[in-house]
Design a protein around this motif. Structure first.
Motif, PDB file in Angstrom:
ATOM      1  N   ILE A 120      31.851  19.655  90.474  1.00 18.51           N
ATOM      2  CA  ILE A 120      32.059  19.006  89.178  1.00 18.51           C
ATOM      3  C   ILE A 120      33.262  18.072  89.247  1.00 18.51           C
ATOM      4  O   ILE A 120      33.230  16.946  88.730  1.00 18.51           O
ATOM      5  N   ALA A 121      34.330  18.529  89.907  1.00 20.56           N
ATOM      6  CA  ALA A 121      35.531  17.700  90.054  1.00 20.56           C
ATOM      7  C   ALA A 121      35.248  16.431  90.850  1.00 20.56           C
ATOM      8  O   ALA A 121      35.918  15.403  90.665  1.00 20.56           O
ATOM      9  N   ASN A 122      34.252  16.498  91.742  1.00 21.57           N
ATOM     10  CA  ASN A 122      33.859  15.343  92.547  1.00 21.57           C
ATOM     11  C   ASN A 122      32.731  14.544  91.901  1.00 21.57           C
ATOM     12  O   ASN A 122      32.037  13.777  92.578  1.00 21.57           O
ATOM     13  N   ASN A 123      32.549  14.752  90.599  1.00 22.86           N
ATOM     14  CA  ASN A 123      31.549  14.010  89.812  1.00 22.86           C
ATOM     15  C   ASN A 123      30.120  14.230  90.287  1.00 22.86           C
ATOM     16  O   ASN A 123      29.295  13.311  90.277  1.00 22.86           O
ATOM     17  N   ARG A 124      29.844  15.452  90.703  1.00 24.95           N
ATOM     18  CA  ARG A 124      28.487  15.815  91.094  1.00 24.95           C
ATOM     19  C   ARG A 124      27.940  16.843  90.107  1.00 24.95           C
ATOM     20  O   ARG A 124      28.692  17.673  89.586  1.00 24.95           O
ATOM     21  N   CYS A 125      26.634  16.790  89.857  1.00 26.60           N
ATOM     22  CA  CYS A 125      25.963  17.824  89.083  1.00 26.60           C
ATOM     23  C   CYS A 125      25.509  18.922  90.041  1.00 26.60           C
ATOM     24  O   CYS A 125      25.426  18.711  91.261  1.00 26.60           O
ATOM     25  N   VAL A 126      25.197  20.097  89.494  1.00 30.85           N
ATOM     26  CA  VAL A 126      24.871  21.240  90.350  1.00 30.85           C
ATOM     27  C   VAL A 126      23.642  21.974  89.822  1.00 30.85           C
ATOM     28  O   VAL A 126      23.552  22.276  88.624  1.00 30.85           O
ATOM     29  N   LEU A 127      22.708  22.247  90.727  1.00 31.61           N
ATOM     30  CA  LEU A 127      21.606  23.171  90.463  1.00 31.61           C
ATOM     31  C   LEU A 127      21.957  24.475  91.166  1.00 31.61           C
ATOM     32  O   LEU A 127      22.027  24.522  92.392  1.00 31.61           O
ATOM     33  N   ILE A 128      22.193  25.521  90.389  1.00 29.64           N
ATOM     34  CA  ILE A 128      22.630  26.809  90.940  1.00 29.64           C
ATOM     35  C   ILE A 128      21.429  27.729  91.091  1.00 29.64           C
ATOM     36  O   ILE A 128      20.655  27.922  90.156  1.00 29.64           O
ATOM     37  N   HIS A 129      21.299  28.325  92.270  1.00 27.74           N
ATOM     38  CA  HIS A 129      20.272  29.333  92.495  1.00 27.74           C
ATOM     39  C   HIS A 129      20.851  30.723  92.234  1.00 27.74           C
ATOM     40  O   HIS A 129      21.900  31.078  92.782  1.00 27.74           O
ATOM     41  N   LEU A 130      20.176  31.461  91.389  1.00 32.23           N
ATOM     42  CA  LEU A 130      20.516  32.867  91.153  1.00 32.23           C
ATOM     43  C   LEU A 130      19.437  33.695  91.838  1.00 32.23           C
ATOM     44  O   LEU A 130      18.249  33.568  91.526  1.00 32.23           O
ATOM     45  N   LEU A 131      19.825  34.521  92.794  1.00 24.65           N
ATOM     46  CA  LEU A 131      18.863  35.294  93.582  1.00 24.65           C
ATOM     47  C   LEU A 131      18.620  36.646  92.916  1.00 24.65           C
ATOM     48  O   LEU A 131      19.496  37.506  92.891  1.00 24.65           O
ATOM     49  N   ASP A 132      17.422  36.816  92.360  1.00 27.05           N
ATOM     50  CA  ASP A 132      17.102  38.076  91.685  1.00 27.05           C
ATOM     51  C   ASP A 132      16.915  39.205  92.688  1.00 27.05           C
ATOM     52  O   ASP A 132      17.463  40.294  92.521  1.00 27.05           O
ATOM     53  N   CYS A 133      16.126  38.970  93.712  1.00 26.76           N
ATOM     54  CA  CYS A 133      15.885  39.999  94.733  1.00 26.76           C
ATOM     55  C   CYS A 133      15.534  39.312  96.040  1.00 26.76           C
ATOM     56  O   CYS A 133      14.583  38.525  96.099  1.00 26.76           O
ATOM     57  N   SER A 134      16.296  39.609  97.074  1.00 29.42           N
ATOM     58  CA  SER A 134      16.059  38.993  98.375  1.00 29.42           C
ATOM     59  C   SER A 134      15.034  39.792  99.168  1.00 29.42           C
ATOM     60  O   SER A 134      14.548  40.832  98.714  1.00 29.42           O
TER      61      SER A 134
ATOM     62  N   THR B  80      15.625  41.642 101.500  1.00 24.59           N
ATOM     63  CA  THR B  80      16.162  42.955 101.869  1.00 24.59           C
ATOM     64  C   THR B  80      16.649  43.717 100.625  1.00 24.59           C
ATOM     65  O   THR B  80      17.455  44.626 100.724  1.00 24.59           O
ATOM     66  N   ASN B  81      16.150  43.311  99.461  1.00 24.16           N
ATOM     67  CA  ASN B  81      16.444  43.971  98.179  1.00 24.16           C
ATOM     68  C   ASN B  81      17.839  43.664  97.631  1.00 24.16           C
ATOM     69  O   ASN B  81      18.354  44.354  96.763  1.00 24.16           O
ATOM     70  N   ARG B  82      18.465  42.593  98.123  1.00 20.54           N
ATOM     71  CA  ARG B  82      19.770  42.172  97.625  1.00 20.54           C
ATOM     72  C   ARG B  82      19.616  41.193  96.473  1.00 20.54           C
ATOM     73  O   ARG B  82      18.638  40.462  96.390  1.00 20.54           O
ATOM     74  N   SER B  83      20.612  41.158  95.584  1.00 16.58           N
ATOM     75  CA  SER B  83      20.677  40.119  94.570  1.00 16.58           C
ATOM     76  C   SER B  83      21.965  39.329  94.774  1.00 16.58           C
ATOM     77  O   SER B  83      22.864  39.772  95.493  1.00 16.58           O
ATOM     78  N   GLY B  84      22.038  38.168  94.147  1.00 20.00           N
ATOM     79  CA  GLY B  84      23.218  37.341  94.343  1.00 20.00           C
ATOM     80  C   GLY B  84      23.487  36.442  93.153  1.00 20.00           C
ATOM     81  O   GLY B  84      22.578  35.733  92.713  1.00 20.00           O
ATOM     82  N   LEU B  85      24.668  36.481  92.629  1.00 22.87           N
ATOM     83  CA  LEU B  85      25.198  35.819  91.445  1.00 22.87           C
ATOM     84  C   LEU B  85      24.755  36.562  90.196  1.00 22.87           C
ATOM     85  O   LEU B  85      23.569  36.660  89.895  1.00 22.87           O
ATOM     86  N   ARG B  86      25.717  37.096  89.496  1.00 26.57           N
ATOM     87  CA  ARG B  86      25.415  37.814  88.261  1.00 26.57           C
ATOM     88  C   ARG B  86      24.996  36.826  87.164  1.00 26.57           C
ATOM     89  O   ARG B  86      25.498  35.702  87.085  1.00 26.57           O
ATOM     90  N   ARG B  87      24.086  37.278  86.337  1.00 27.76           N
ATOM     91  CA  ARG B  87      23.567  36.423  85.274  1.00 27.76           C
ATOM     92  C   ARG B  87      24.659  36.033  84.287  1.00 27.76           C
ATOM     93  O   ARG B  87      24.638  34.923  83.747  1.00 27.76           O
ATOM     94  N   SER B  88      25.593  36.903  84.043  1.00 32.97           N
ATOM     95  CA  SER B  88      26.685  36.582  83.119  1.00 32.97           C
ATOM     96  C   SER B  88      27.530  35.430  83.659  1.00 32.97           C
ATOM     97  O   SER B  88      27.973  34.554  82.894  1.00 32.97           O
ATOM     98  N   THR B  89      27.745  35.408  84.971  1.00 36.07           N
ATOM     99  CA  THR B  89      28.509  34.315  85.580  1.00 36.07           C
ATOM    100  C   THR B  89      27.732  33.010  85.505  1.00 36.07           C
ATOM    101  O   THR B  89      28.291  31.951  85.205  1.00 36.07           O
ATOM    102  N   ALA B  90      26.428  33.069  85.770  1.00 37.02           N
ATOM    103  CA  ALA B  90      25.594  31.868  85.685  1.00 37.02           C
ATOM    104  C   ALA B  90      25.603  31.299  84.268  1.00 37.02           C
ATOM    105  O   ALA B  90      25.728  30.077  84.065  1.00 37.02           O
TER     106      ALA B  90
END
Length: 497
Positions: A205-219, A221-231
């Motif tokens: 954002i500081a570099n004037n770029r937009c971001v599409l963030i991926h939130l991983l529900d289940c990988s 190997t059954n892992r998740s990544g990035l909490r929904r509250s943070t997103a």
């Protein structure tokens, strides 16, 4: 009789059409690269839904019925109407008021579509932030950067793998990644993952770029990544410069969770070929109303036409696209969604407590088998932080006599090979499919997975007046046979080495 056989042959050919080289049937084996045949494989045991599964009998009959209904219709509008019905059924299961669905031939194609949608809405330079790239599909990073991820595409026989798809080059998007494991394969904490995502978003954002963030529900190997509250906090903080897409391609979450994600303003990617156990492959991206309303006058990159068909898109969005589609419909993907929906609709009609009971019994049985065998090791045993709550994927390392990891490829092949020897248990003649070997740090593991049809099977046995213990017994017996054969295969490989 001959006409009926030809009809089934055409049906199975269509069932594997409209995809790329991954689902092409090898004439020498009659199977694709994942080991699944065009039709049913009822005599084989499938614990491989993190990778791919043969079509279930229920799914086969549902897809066959749809094929006969649509293919023999005299109505020219029957095929577009059929795809509209598929979208409507997906929305009944997972949608919210005003949400919409775009279909695709696989989950990896969804990465390209999500990138196109994000570029259309956000505009300007875009960074696609992928969480846990090593825990998703192999082509995800290429697809997410707008590049051909294989040497073929659903509607073009040959493309240049790794090269930019025409129309995604100006402006070229960049990809950044956030890992969910360290170099040794140990799971990073949810706080660590969230912190890195936030830092990368702030920098872009500081570099004037937009971001599409991926939130991983289940990988895988059954892992998740990035909490929904943070997103959600990042979307609220940066408004029109950030979008979130949830990778629920394993589809191991509940419909309620998907609806909550849509209400939060997230796009959600799902597939019908992992937990749903439809034949490989089929995909869909669900769009919340706010996203749908921003999609106007869409300048679709010409290269995207190799991956998407007109009937994949609902009419309201299709009329916004300023380009003629090269292909009208992906009939094969429609049939594959029919098979998946036959299982999903039955599954989610079952009480939540019943589904959770089967998952719990399955998980407990796997832990007993693995923890009771010194030659097997369960990855992430006992971990909770950053893991998908309902565990249906179990990553298992096979150990040699000296405690070193045994190459999983040989075990994987041996489990799928019938062992016909009168001195061995009859169960060893059965073919067992597990999830493909996956690298976790410096070790490689096989995966045992539960899928929707197995839960529905338990429910159908209970409907025949069986008690729960008796209804789940065949599933547990298959697990016991798998682990017995696994032990024999491991001992045999160690003797030879």
């Amino acid at each position: 009789m001959e006409r009926a056989a030809l009809d089934l042959q055409l049906f199975e050919q269509l069932l594997t059409s409209g995809g790329d080289e991954r689902i092409a049937v090898d004439p020498s084996t009659g199977r694709n690269r994942y080991g699944t045949p065009p039709g049913k494989a009822c005599d084989e045991v499938w614990f491989a839904s993190s990778t791919a599964t043969a079509i279930s009998p229920r799914g086969y009959e549902a897809a066959l019925e749809a094929y006969r209904s649509v293919i023999h219709s005299d109505d020219a509008c029957s095929i577009p109407a059929w795809f509209d019905r598929i979208r409507a059924r997906l929305l009944r299961l997972f949608g919210t008021s005003g949400s919409e669905v775009i279909l695709s031939s696989s989950g990896t194609e969804l990465e390209i579509i999500a990138l196109f949608l994000a570029r259309s809405i956000l505009g300007g330079p875009l960074t696609n932030l992928i969480v846990g790239p090593g825990e998703t599909g192999r082509g995800v990073l290429l697809g997410a950067s707008g590049r051909h991820f294989l040497g073929s595409a659903p509607f073009v026989e040959r493309v240049a793998r790794g090269y930019l798809i025409e129309g995604f080059d100006i402006p070229e998007s960049t990809t950044e990644t956030v890992e969910i494991r360290d170099g040794c394969g140990l799971a990073l904490s949810a706080d660590t993952v969230d912190h890195e995502v936030v830092e990368k978003v702030e920098t872009n954002i500081a570099n004037n770029r937009c971001v599409l963030i991926h939130l991983l529900d289940c990988s895988k190997t059954n892992r998740s990544g990035l909490r929904r509250s943070t997103a959600s906090a990042l979307m609220a903080r940066y408004g029109s410069r950030v979008l979130v897409v949830v990778d629920s391609c394993q589809l191991r979450c509940s419909p309620e969770q998907i609806r909550a994600d849509l209400r939060a303003g997230f796009m959600v990617m799902i597939t019908g070929s992992k937990f749903a156990a439809g034949p490989p492959f089929s995909g869909a991206i669900l769009l919340p109303p706010k996203i749908r309303e921003q999609l106007r006058c869409l300048d679709m990159p010409p290269g995207l036409l190799a991956y998407t068909a007109a009937d994949d898109w609902p009419f309201a969005l299709r009329r916004e696209i300023r380009r003629e589609f090269a292909v009208t419909d992906n009939f094969g993907a429609g049939l594959r969604w029919e098979a998946a929906l036959a299982e999903l609709e039955k599954l989610f009609a079952l009480p939540v407590q019943f589904r959770e009971s089967v998952i719990r019994v399955f998980a407990n049985a796997i832990e007993r088998h693995v923890l009771g065998n010194p030659r097997l090791e369960l990855i992430d045993h006992g971990a909770a932080d950053g893991f998908h709550s309902a565990r249906t994927i179990f990553s298992i390392v096979t150990l040699a006599q000296d405690g070193a990891s045994l190459a999983p490829d040989a075990v994987y092949r041996a489990l799928r090979a019938p062992l016909r020897d009168s001195s061995l248990p009859k169960a060893f003649e059965r073919v067992f499919h597990v999830g493909q070997p996956v690298s976790i740090g410096n070790r490689d593991a096989l995966r045992i997975c539960l899928s929707a049809p197995q839960i529905v099977d338990v429910a159908e046995r209970m409907a025949k007046e069986q008690m729960f213990e008796a209804a789940v017994a065949p599933l547990l017996a298959d697990l016991t046979s798998l682990f017995s054969k696994w032990q024999h295969v491991t001992d045999d490989l160690c003797r030879r080495s």
